[in-house]
Motif scaffolding. Structure first.
Motif, mmCIF file in Angstrom:
data_model
loop_
_atom_site.group_PDB
_atom_site.id
_atom_site.type_symbol
_atom_site.label_atom_id
_atom_site.label_comp_id
_atom_site.label_asym_id
_atom_site.label_seq_id
_atom_site.Cartn_x
_atom_site.Cartn_y
_atom_site.Cartn_z
ATOM 1 N N CYS A 1 8.061 26.712 8.304
ATOM 2 C CA CYS A 1 7.001 26.087 9.107
ATOM 3 C C CYS A 1 5.805 25.741 8.219
ATOM 4 O O CYS A 1 5.615 26.356 7.165
ATOM 5 C CB CYS A 1 6.579 27.052 10.208
ATOM 6 S SG CYS A 1 5.311 26.437 11.341
ATOM 7 N N CYS B 1 3.044 26.700 8.658
ATOM 8 C CA CYS B 1 2.228 27.922 8.603
ATOM 9 C C CYS B 1 2.775 28.929 7.595
ATOM 10 O O CYS B 1 2.161 29.957 7.343
ATOM 11 C CB CYS B 1 2.177 28.588 9.973
ATOM 12 S SG CYS B 1 3.701 29.470 10.389
ATOM 13 N N GLN C 1 5.804 30.457 7.937
ATOM 14 C CA GLN C 1 6.864 31.288 8.529
ATOM 15 C C GLN C 1 8.217 30.726 8.125
ATOM 16 O O GLN C 1 8.443 29.508 8.189
ATOM 17 C CB GLN C 1 6.737 31.306 10.058
ATOM 18 C CG GLN C 1 7.642 32.355 10.701
ATOM 19 C CD GLN C 1 7.822 32.123 12.195
ATOM 20 O OE1 GLN C 1 6.967 31.531 12.845
ATOM 21 N NE2 GLN C 1 8.942 32.586 12.710
ATOM 22 N N GLY D 1 7.545 25.525 13.757
ATOM 23 C CA GLY D 1 8.470 26.416 14.465
ATOM 24 C C GLY D 1 8.069 26.587 15.917
ATOM 25 O O GLY D 1 6.922 26.356 16.284
ATOM 26 N N CYS E 1 5.061 28.731 16.639
ATOM 27 C CA CYS E 1 3.763 28.073 16.414
ATOM 28 C C CYS E 1 3.416 27.124 17.553
ATOM 29 O O CYS E 1 2.236 26.935 17.850
ATOM 30 C CB CYS E 1 3.744 27.340 15.073
ATOM 31 S SG CYS E 1 3.100 28.378 13.739
HETATM 32 ZN ZN LIG Z 1 4.475 28.237 12.100
#
Ligand SMILES: [Zn+2]
Length: 181
Positions: A45, A47, A49, A71, A74
């Motif tokens: 992701c 982020c 992840q 994801g 998120c």
């Molecule tokens: Zn994420």
């Protein structure tokens, strides 16, 4: 801890690609554009992840810019019921598409459908007009919804009609739906 740092990374990616300069305004500018499935769950992701299976593209409705991959956890961080609903619908539609690609028969079960999935298919024109629905696609939608809600077993003719609608109209629709990669 993990969630906090994920949120920090997600929100800065979103804010950087938004008109609003704070999460409170920026997170409302986005919609789900499409979903892809990575069966190996290897993607990462924005982020940070890892091991994502469902990869979303989100699009900014005002600037047209996109973020990928995002994801599903998120997507939940946006705390927007409309996006969460779309996640559920698109995941079912991808399941239908994958099953059709591997020549599995689609059934009117919770594995593939919810009421929201049937509604989405109807609103987006999956049920094409023909002489069997008297050129009114709503008849197909109403029929499938009634069958989905039915607590008793379908008759043989109801089963045949359901199977034709799912394995022709719905399968044809998911094969060309631009939201499904
Ligand atoms: Zn994420």
């Amino acid at each position: 801890m993990a969630r906090t740092s994920n949120f920090a990374a997600l929100s800065s990616a979103v804010i950087n690609a938004s008109i609003g300069d704070r999460w409170a305004t920026a997170h409302r500018e986005w919609d789900l554009a499409s979903v892809d499935e990575d069966p190996t769950a290897n993607a990462e992701c924005v982020c940070g992840q890892t091991n994502l299976r469902w990869l979303y593209t989100i699009a900014n409705l005002q600037t047209g810019s996109e973020l990928f991959p995002i994801g599903s956890s998120c997507i939940q961080l946006f705390e927007r019921p409309d996006l969460n609903q779309k996640v559920t619908v698109l995941e079912r539609l991808v399941k239908i598409k994958r099953a059709a690609q591997s020549r599995e028969k689609i059934t009117l079960t919770r594995e593939y459908f919810t009421r929201a999935v049937l509604k989405d298919l109807h609103v987006r024109g999956a049920f094409t007009p023909d002489k069997f629905n008297h050129y009114d696609p709503r008849e197909d939608y109403d029929f499938l919804l009634a069958m989905f809600n039915k607590r008793t077993t379908m008759t043989a003719s109801q089963q045949r009609k359901t199977s034709v609608l799912l394995n022709r109209k719905v399968v044809r629709f998911v094969s060309i739906d631009e939201r499904l990669k």
